[in-house]
Design a protein around this motif. Structure first.
Motif, PDB file in Angstrom:
ATOM      1  N   GLN A   1       0.832  -1.205   0.000  1.00 31.12           N
ATOM      2  CA  GLN A   1       0.000   0.000   0.000  1.00 31.12           C
ATOM      3  C   GLN A   1       0.864   1.252   0.000  1.00 31.12           C
ATOM      4  N   LEU A   2       1.969   1.236   0.738  1.00 30.99           N
ATOM      5  CA  LEU A   2       2.892   2.380   0.713  1.00 30.99           C
ATOM      6  C   LEU A   2       3.459   2.599  -0.688  1.00 30.99           C
ATOM      7  N   GLU A   3       3.797   1.519  -1.355  1.00 34.28           N
ATOM      8  CA  GLU A   3       4.313   1.642  -2.731  1.00 34.28           C
ATOM      9  C   GLU A   3       3.288   2.276  -3.651  1.00 34.28           C
ATOM     10  N   VAL A   4       2.051   1.828  -3.555  1.00 34.58           N
ATOM     11  CA  VAL A   4       0.978   2.368  -4.393  1.00 34.58           C
ATOM     12  C   VAL A   4       0.778   3.857  -4.110  1.00 34.58           C
ATOM     13  N   ILE A   5       0.688   4.208  -2.843  1.00 38.69           N
ATOM     14  CA  ILE A   5       0.465   5.605  -2.460  1.00 38.69           C
ATOM     15  C   ILE A   5       1.648   6.476  -2.879  1.00 38.69           C
ATOM     16  N   THR A   6       2.859   5.991  -2.639  1.00 38.80           N
ATOM     17  CA  THR A   6       4.052   6.762  -2.977  1.00 38.80           C
ATOM     18  C   THR A   6       4.152   6.976  -4.484  1.00 38.80           C
ATOM     19  N   THR A   7       3.876   5.952  -5.254  1.00 40.88           N
ATOM     20  CA  THR A   7       3.900   6.079  -6.715  1.00 40.88           C
ATOM     21  C   THR A   7       2.891   7.126  -7.176  1.00 40.88           C
ATOM     22  N   ARG A   8       1.715   7.088  -6.602  1.00 37.23           N
ATOM     23  CA  ARG A   8       0.667   8.051  -6.970  1.00 37.23           C
ATOM     24  C   ARG A   8       1.080   9.473  -6.585  1.00 37.23           C
ATOM     25  N   LEU A   9       1.618   9.639  -5.385  1.00 38.63           N
ATOM     26  CA  LEU A   9       2.009  10.974  -4.932  1.00 38.63           C
ATOM     27  C   LEU A   9       3.193  11.526  -5.721  1.00 38.63           C
ATOM     28  N   LYS A  10       4.120  10.667  -6.093  1.00 35.81           N
ATOM     29  CA  LYS A  10       5.277  11.142  -6.857  1.00 35.81           C
ATOM     30  C   LYS A  10       4.847  11.728  -8.206  1.00 35.81           C
ATOM     31  N   LYS A  11       3.750  11.243  -8.754  1.00 35.45           N
ATOM     32  CA  LYS A  11       3.237  11.760 -10.029  1.00 35.45           C
ATOM     33  C   LYS A  11       2.772  13.209  -9.911  1.00 35.45           C
ATOM     34  N   THR A  12       2.538  13.687  -8.688  1.00 40.54           N
ATOM     35  CA  THR A  12       2.093  15.066  -8.492  1.00 40.54           C
ATOM     36  C   THR A  12       3.267  16.038  -8.458  1.00 40.54           C
ATOM     37  N   ASN A  13       4.490  15.507  -8.441  1.00 38.30           N
ATOM     38  CA  ASN A  13       5.713  16.300  -8.315  1.00 38.30           C
ATOM     39  C   ASN A  13       5.832  17.005  -6.966  1.00 38.30           C
ATOM     40  N   ALA A  14       5.061  16.546  -5.989  1.00 38.85           N
ATOM     41  CA  ALA A  14       5.183  17.082  -4.633  1.00 38.85           C
ATOM     42  C   ALA A  14       6.494  16.598  -4.024  1.00 38.85           C
ATOM     43  N   LYS A  15       7.019  17.363  -3.085  1.00 34.20           N
ATOM     44  CA  LYS A  15       8.187  16.921  -2.316  1.00 34.20           C
ATOM     45  C   LYS A  15       7.666  16.049  -1.181  1.00 34.20           C
ATOM     46  N   LEU A  16       8.070  14.808  -1.185  1.00 30.62           N
ATOM     47  CA  LEU A  16       7.572  13.862  -0.201  1.00 30.62           C
ATOM     48  C   LEU A  16       8.575  13.666   0.931  1.00 30.62           C
ATOM     49  N   ILE A  17       8.054  13.466   2.121  1.00 32.04           N
ATOM     50  CA  ILE A  17       8.837  13.121   3.309  1.00 32.04           C
ATOM     51  C   ILE A  17       7.996  12.100   4.061  1.00 32.04           C
ATOM     52  N   TYR A  18       8.613  11.008   4.467  1.00 32.26           N
ATOM     53  CA  TYR A  18       7.874   9.985   5.193  1.00 32.26           C
ATOM     54  C   TYR A  18       8.240  10.033   6.674  1.00 32.26           C
TER      55      TYR A  18
ATOM     56  N   ASN B   1      13.698   2.886  -1.829  1.00 32.19           N
ATOM     57  CA  ASN B   1      13.583   2.541  -3.259  1.00 32.19           C
ATOM     58  C   ASN B   1      12.961   3.671  -4.067  1.00 32.19           C
ATOM     59  N   ALA B   2      12.098   4.446  -3.425  1.00 33.91           N
ATOM     60  CA  ALA B   2      11.407   5.539  -4.121  1.00 33.91           C
ATOM     61  C   ALA B   2      12.169   6.860  -4.017  1.00 33.91           C
ATOM     62  N   GLY B   3      13.249   6.884  -3.240  1.00 30.37           N
ATOM     63  CA  GLY B   3      14.006   8.123  -3.087  1.00 30.37           C
ATOM     64  C   GLY B   3      13.313   9.155  -2.213  1.00 30.37           C
ATOM     65  N   VAL B   4      12.479   8.695  -1.298  1.00 28.74           N
ATOM     66  CA  VAL B   4      11.746   9.598  -0.411  1.00 28.74           C
ATOM     67  C   VAL B   4      12.500   9.699   0.914  1.00 28.74           C
ATOM     68  N   PRO B   5      12.832  10.909   1.356  1.00 32.53           N
ATOM     69  CA  PRO B   5      13.532  11.054   2.635  1.00 32.53           C
ATOM     70  C   PRO B   5      12.655  10.633   3.812  1.00 32.53           C
ATOM     71  N   ILE B   6      13.338  10.167   4.856  1.00 31.04           N
ATOM     72  CA  ILE B   6      12.681   9.689   6.072  1.00 31.04           C
ATOM     73  C   ILE B   6      12.832  10.724   7.181  1.00 31.04           C
ATOM     74  N   ASN B   7      11.748  10.991   7.882  1.00 34.48           N
ATOM     75  CA  ASN B   7      11.772  11.790   9.100  1.00 34.48           C
ATOM     76  C   ASN B   7      11.613  10.796  10.250  1.00 34.48           C
ATOM     77  N   ASP B   8      12.686  10.560  10.991  1.00 37.21           N
ATOM     78  CA  ASP B   8      12.691   9.535  12.024  1.00 37.21           C
ATOM     79  C   ASP B   8      12.048  10.045  13.313  1.00 37.21           C
ATOM     80  N   LEU B   9      10.728  10.052  13.317  1.00 40.49           N
ATOM     81  CA  LEU B   9       9.975  10.484  14.495  1.00 40.49           C
ATOM     82  C   LEU B   9      10.084   9.458  15.621  1.00 40.49           C
ATOM     83  N   HIS B  10      10.299   8.215  15.252  1.00 45.17           N
ATOM     84  CA  HIS B  10      10.440   7.158  16.252  1.00 45.17           C
ATOM     85  C   HIS B  10      11.633   7.435  17.168  1.00 45.17           C
ATOM     86  N   SER B  11      12.795   7.646  16.572  1.00 47.68           N
ATOM     87  CA  SER B  11      13.998   7.890  17.366  1.00 47.68           C
ATOM     88  C   SER B  11      13.902   9.183  18.170  1.00 47.68           C
TER      89      SER B  11
END
Length: 118
Positions: free
Chosen positions: A21-38, A69-79
């Protein structure tokens, strides 16, 4: 709607389904040219009804792989909050945060967004 069966403590979506599901959502969002951060999932403390301490590591591992794999930066809220959970959570065994915890999380989210927009 939730995919958590609180009676059995089992998530109704497996880590594999979550990753798909993350792959599907990320692929869809990347098509918008938005800057993504997870943002990684914050800790599940012992005693959270219907969830098990440490489950977030399984899902965060999958998320890291998908986002890497999608080149989306991670925001490590867990740590960010893991060492402070007992002080920041609303009560023992609860995944929700007191206002101070929400502020700490929000500040890091805002900083990551500002950095991405620079």
């Amino acid at each position: 709607r939730t995919n958590l069966n609180r009676a059995t403590g089992r998530l109704t979506h497996t880590p594999a389904v979550y990753a798909n599901q993350l792959e599907v959502i990320t692929t869809r969002l990347k098509k918008t040219n938005a800057k993504l951060i997870y943002g990684l999932t914050t800790p599940v403390p012992a005693g959270e009804p219907g969830r098990f301490m440490g489950d977030e590591h399984i899902y965060n591992y999958r998320a890291r792989r998908v986002m890497g794999n999608a080149g989306v930066p991670i925001n490590d809220l867990h740590s960010l909050v893991a060492p402070q959970m007992s002080r920041l959570q609303t009560r023992p065994g609860n995944v929700h945060f007191k206002p101070e915890g929400s502020r700490i999380l929000g500040e890091q989210v805002a900083e990551r967004i500002r950095a991405a927009l620079r």
